[in-house]
Scaffold this motif. Structure first.
Motif, PDB file in Angstrom:
ATOM      1  N   ASP A   1       0.834  -1.208   0.000  1.00  0.00           N
ATOM      2  CA  ASP A   1       0.000   0.000   0.000  1.00  0.00           C
ATOM      3  C   ASP A   1       0.867   1.256   0.000  1.00  0.00           C
ATOM      4  O   ASP A   1       0.582   2.228  -0.713  1.00  0.00           O
ATOM      5  CB  ASP A   1      -0.900   0.035   1.236  1.00  0.00           C
ATOM      6  N   ALA A   2       1.896   1.249   0.833  1.00  0.00           N
ATOM      7  CA  ALA A   2       2.748   2.436   0.955  1.00  0.00           C
ATOM      8  C   ALA A   2       3.493   2.719  -0.341  1.00  0.00           C
ATOM      9  O   ALA A   2       3.603   3.883  -0.768  1.00  0.00           O
ATOM     10  CB  ALA A   2       3.726   2.252   2.110  1.00  0.00           C
ATOM     11  N   ILE A   3       4.003   1.675  -0.996  1.00  0.00           N
ATOM     12  CA  ILE A   3       4.693   1.869  -2.266  1.00  0.00           C
ATOM     13  C   ILE A   3       3.726   2.349  -3.339  1.00  0.00           C
ATOM     14  O   ILE A   3       4.039   3.252  -4.142  1.00  0.00           O
ATOM     15  CB  ILE A   3       5.392   0.561  -2.698  1.00  0.00           C
ATOM     16  N   ALA A   4       2.529   1.774  -3.373  1.00  0.00           N
ATOM     17  CA  ALA A   4       1.526   2.212  -4.346  1.00  0.00           C
ATOM     18  C   ALA A   4       1.159   3.672  -4.130  1.00  0.00           C
ATOM     19  O   ALA A   4       0.930   4.421  -5.094  1.00  0.00           O
ATOM     20  CB  ALA A   4       0.279   1.332  -4.253  1.00  0.00           C
ATOM     21  N   PHE A   5       1.114   4.083  -2.879  1.00  0.00           N
ATOM     22  CA  PHE A   5       0.818   5.485  -2.549  1.00  0.00           C
ATOM     23  C   PHE A   5       1.921   6.403  -3.071  1.00  0.00           C
ATOM     24  O   PHE A   5       1.641   7.426  -3.724  1.00  0.00           O
ATOM     25  CB  PHE A   5       0.668   5.614  -1.032  1.00  0.00           C
ATOM     26  N   LEU A   6       3.169   6.060  -2.822  1.00  0.00           N
ATOM     27  CA  LEU A   6       4.274   6.879  -3.333  1.00  0.00           C
ATOM     28  C   LEU A   6       4.267   6.913  -4.862  1.00  0.00           C
ATOM     29  O   LEU A   6       4.482   7.966  -5.475  1.00  0.00           O
ATOM     30  CB  LEU A   6       5.613   6.343  -2.825  1.00  0.00           C
TER      31      LEU A   6
END
Length: 309
Positions: free
Chosen positions: A92-97
């Protein structure tokens, strides 16, 4: 009659990122060095309400997303499994970035957020400029979760076993606020937060997916709930407890009442530039909210550690 202070997190932005439509705060100059701040459970983005302005004034672009199952973050497809295993939260965090076009960021967090930040540093060191992790190295595995602990240590994890039962799921759903307030008090026994502070964060637990996400997270840790098969190889790698090489500052409050490892246990896991700091004065588990200046300073200092001398 005094005028209420403006809500530092009153204006949310939204972006489609992976499985989610993420609600987040974007503070500071758009061209500043990005800082991704990740909250834990049962907390929300307001843990960084005083950290974000300090960093924004220092010239950083501060990004604070609601985790899946919290606040206004929502699943884009009703059919998506409500999965909260550690590798999925990191995805999720990588997709957000990626959705924001951020190539590299300083990443900081506590509780679930610290674990996610650690995993980002393990899996994507090219994306993490520096790491600030409360309670240090928290990368786990189902195998580790299956190892019995001494009774006093098991007692600290009472809620994990509660969530393993249907009674626990129903109880958490019915008593979300009471449950969260109890955790706040146990995890930060010397933090004299008031009802207004708690209530401002507790709204985040009204998310319709909140209970499913929390329960899956803890059941997955014990091997009682299945994960996403697409992440099996990632989890196998994380289960080896790989080292973290990016510049890191770990933090611990001197009055953390939540389960947490001793810094001597994990210090060797950080193989790059590294520093551990104990924050005194009765600081508990929600360190960014209880000691915002110290947390913000750690972000600034790890940024300096990451720059060539």
């Amino acid at each position: 009659m005094t005028t209420p202070a403006p809500d530092p997190f009153g204006g949310l932005r939204f972006v489609d990122a992976g499985d989610l439509r993420v609600a987040y705060v974007d503070a500071g100059p758009a061209n500043g060095t990005p800082v991704l701040l990740l909250h834990g459970w049962p907390y929300d983005i307001r843990s960084f309400a005083e950290v974000a302005p300090v960093l924004a004034r220092a010239g950083y672009r501060v990004l604070v997303p609601y985790l899946r199952g919290h606040g206004a973050t929502a699943f884009r497809d009703d059919a998506t499994p409500r999965n909260a295993q550690q590798s999925v939260l990191a995805a999720d965090a990588i997709a957000f970035l990626d959705a924001l076009g951020v190539e590299r960021a300083i990443v900081g967090g506590f509780d679930w957020g610290a674990r996610t930040a650690d995993i980002l540093a393990v899996l994507h060191p090219d994306r993490v400029t520096g790491l600030v992790s409360v309670s240090g190295y928290l990368v786990g595995s189902q195998a580790a979760g299956g190892v019995p602990l001494p009774p006093e240590a098991e007692l600290q994890w009472w809620y994990q076993y509660y969530f393993a039962t249907e009674r626990g799921r129903l109880g958490y759903d019915r008593y979300r606020r009471e449950f969260a307030k109890l955790i706040w008090r146990l995890a930060s026994p010397r933090w004299a937060f008031d009802d207004a502070t708690f209530d401002a964060s507790a709204v985040a637990f009204d998310n319709p997916d909140h209970v499913a996400i929390v329960v899956h997270n803890y059941r997955w840790r014990l091997g009682l709930a299945a994960g996403d098969a697409r992440f099996d190889d990632v989890e196998a790698h994380l289960a080896t407890a790989p080292p973290i090489a990016v510049p890191t500052i770990t933090l611990e409050g001197d009055a953390n009442g939540a389960p947490h490892p001793d810094s001597a246990v994990y210090a060797a896991k950080f193989t790059g530039p590294y520093e551990h700091r104990v924050i005194g004065g009765g600081i508990g588990h929600d360190l960014p909210q209880e000691a915002p200046r110290e947390f913000a300073q750690a972000v600034i200092d790890v940024d300096r550690m990451s720059r060539p001398t």
